[in-house]
Design a protein around this motif. Sequence first.
Motif, short mmCIF file in Angstrom:
data_model
loop_
_atom_site.label_atom_id
_atom_site.label_comp_id
_atom_site.label_asym_id
_atom_site.label_seq_id
_atom_site.Cartn_x
_atom_site.Cartn_y
_atom_site.Cartn_z
N GLU A 236 9.05 4.46 -22.58
CA GLU A 236 8.01 4.33 -21.53
C GLU A 236 8.53 4.88 -20.21
OE1 GLU A 236 5.51 3.14 -18.38
OE2 GLU A 236 7.60 2.57 -18.53
N SER A 237 9.74 4.44 -19.87
CA SER A 237 10.30 4.79 -18.57
C SER A 237 10.55 6.29 -18.43
CB SER A 237 11.61 4.01 -18.41
OG SER A 237 12.13 4.19 -17.14
N GLY A 238 11.22 6.86 -19.43
CA GLY A 238 11.66 8.25 -19.31
C GLY A 238 10.62 9.27 -19.76
N LEU B 230 3.18 10.84 -16.88
CA LEU B 230 2.27 10.25 -15.88
C LEU B 230 2.65 10.60 -14.44
CD1 LEU B 230 -0.23 8.50 -15.69
CD2 LEU B 230 1.22 6.48 -15.71
N ARG B 231 3.90 10.42 -14.09
CA ARG B 231 4.32 10.65 -12.70
C ARG B 231 4.28 12.15 -12.38
NH1 ARG B 231 9.32 10.44 -9.52
NH2 ARG B 231 8.88 9.29 -7.60
N ARG B 232 4.65 12.93 -13.37
CA ARG B 232 4.66 14.38 -13.20
C ARG B 232 3.27 14.93 -12.89
NH1 ARG B 232 6.88 18.11 -17.92
NH2 ARG B 232 7.09 20.03 -16.76
N ASN C 6 0.84 -1.20 0.00
CA ASN C 6 0.00 0.00 0.00
C ASN C 6 0.87 1.25 0.00
OD1 ASN C 6 -1.84 2.03 0.41
ND2 ASN C 6 -3.05 0.87 1.90
N LEU C 7 0.93 1.90 -1.15
CA LEU C 7 1.78 3.10 -1.26
C LEU C 7 1.17 4.28 -0.50
CD1 LEU C 7 2.83 3.17 -5.05
CD2 LEU C 7 3.96 2.04 -3.14
N LEU C 8 -0.16 4.28 -0.40
CA LEU C 8 -0.82 5.42 0.26
C LEU C 8 -0.54 5.44 1.76
CD1 LEU C 8 -4.23 5.44 -1.68
CD2 LEU C 8 -2.23 6.88 -2.07
N HIS D 119 12.64 2.05 -2.87
CA HIS D 119 11.26 1.98 -2.36
C HIS D 119 10.17 2.08 -3.41
CE1 HIS D 119 11.27 6.42 -2.39
NE2 HIS D 119 12.39 6.39 -1.69
N THR D 120 10.42 1.50 -4.57
CA THR D 120 9.40 1.51 -5.62
C THR D 120 8.70 0.16 -5.72
OG1 THR D 120 11.14 0.90 -7.17
CG2 THR D 120 10.51 3.23 -7.12
N VAL D 121 7.51 0.19 -6.31
CA VAL D 121 6.89 -1.03 -6.80
C VAL D 121 6.83 -0.89 -8.31
CG1 VAL D 121 5.48 -1.47 -4.76
CG2 VAL D 121 4.51 -0.10 -6.62
N PRO D 122 6.87 -1.95 -9.05
CA PRO D 122 6.92 -3.35 -8.61
C PRO D 122 8.32 -3.77 -8.17
CG PRO D 122 7.06 -3.25 -10.98
CD PRO D 122 6.85 -1.84 -10.51
N MET D 123 8.30 -4.85 -7.36
CA MET D 123 9.56 -5.54 -7.04
C MET D 123 9.27 -7.03 -7.18
SD MET D 123 11.84 -5.53 -3.56
CE MET D 123 10.60 -6.24 -2.47
N TRP E 136 14.03 -4.89 -9.01
CA TRP E 136 12.99 -3.88 -9.20
C TRP E 136 13.24 -3.14 -10.49
CZ3 TRP E 136 16.79 -3.54 -5.53
CH2 TRP E 136 17.61 -2.40 -5.55
N ASP E 137 12.27 -2.35 -10.82
CA ASP E 137 12.06 -1.68 -12.10
C ASP E 137 11.38 -2.69 -13.03
OD1 ASP E 137 12.87 0.99 -13.76
OD2 ASP E 137 12.54 -0.79 -14.98
N SER E 138 10.18 -2.30 -13.46
CA SER E 138 9.35 -3.22 -14.25
C SER E 138 10.08 -3.73 -15.49
CB SER E 138 8.05 -2.52 -14.66
OG SER E 138 8.31 -1.36 -15.42
N GLU F 11 3.75 1.78 2.90
CA GLU F 11 4.32 0.46 3.24
C GLU F 11 5.66 0.24 2.52
OE1 GLU F 11 0.26 -2.09 4.15
OE2 GLU F 11 1.49 -2.66 2.43
N ASN F 12 5.83 0.94 1.40
CA ASN F 12 7.07 0.79 0.64
C ASN F 12 8.26 1.47 1.32
OD1 ASN F 12 5.55 3.14 -0.01
ND2 ASN F 12 6.87 3.56 -1.75
N PHE F 13 7.99 2.23 2.39
CA PHE F 13 9.09 2.85 3.15
C PHE F 13 9.40 2.05 4.42
CE2 PHE F 13 7.79 6.36 0.45
CZ PHE F 13 9.00 6.97 0.14
N ALA F 14 8.71 0.93 4.62
CA ALA F 14 8.98 0.09 5.80
C ALA F 14 10.43 -0.42 5.72
CB ALA F 14 8.01 -1.08 5.84
#
Length: 221
Positions: free
Chosen positions: A103-105, A112-114, A35-37, A53-57, A66-68, A40-43
């Motif tokens: 896709e990545s850059g 999308l991320r921006r 759950n990113l919200l 601390h990214t998903v997916p892993m 990691w990194d899709s 949990e990825n910072f645990a």
Amino acid sequence: MGKISLYGLDASPPTRACLLTLKALELPFEYVFVNLLTKENFAEDYMKKNPQHTVPMLQDDDDYIWDSHAIMAYLVGKYAETDELYPKDLLQRAVVDQRMHFESGVIFEGALRRLTRPVLFLGGTTLPQANVDEVNEVYDFLETFLDNDFVAGDHLTIADFSIVSSISSLGVYLEHDPVKYPKTAAWLERLKELPYYEEANGSGATQFMQLIKSKNFTIVP
Ligand SMILES: N[C@@H](CCC(=O)N[C@@H](CS)C(=O)NCC(=O)O)C(=O)O
């Protein structure tokens, strides 16, 4: 075969790119919800496995990747019966790689991320129109890449999985116009015909769009 676990969540486009790959390869795997919200990825335990601390892993026995794009390439290289999804031929592979770097850059980071990070994670209430308009640049590029039925040639590759995961989410900010982008529209329909599409990508893309729409933000000049 090792024990495979995928850490992520359906709303996350790159998680879905990996789900598409796992389904295409018919690999058994455990799906671990992160759950990113609730961060949990910072645990501590997660950060030990993936300091970024990214998903997916992906966990394959005791190894973590990691990194899709790296995950998809690894899964095909290790578990696929043929190299069709990620060709070994250097030139064909270069085209797949180029599309995945695009896709990545450009799609994910540049558009999308921006647009997503400010409203989803930073409590922002406005988005600049100029950033939304840049989405059309992504659609322009993709349309020119689609000389064939698939993004990297005449057959399905992991580049299609990568690009469809984010393109099917970008529409929440700016829909692509099927008249202006007919090849993109036809390609999207082609991908939707995959028997595992809805489960691996379609429903998660809907979740993502609902999540974004639930945030109150306005697009400003
Ligand atoms: N290029 C990476 C992007 C990974 C990424 O940024 N994932 C987002 C979710 S879609 C994430 O984990 N965000 C939380 C964070 O960066 O802490 C990939 O393809 O895996």
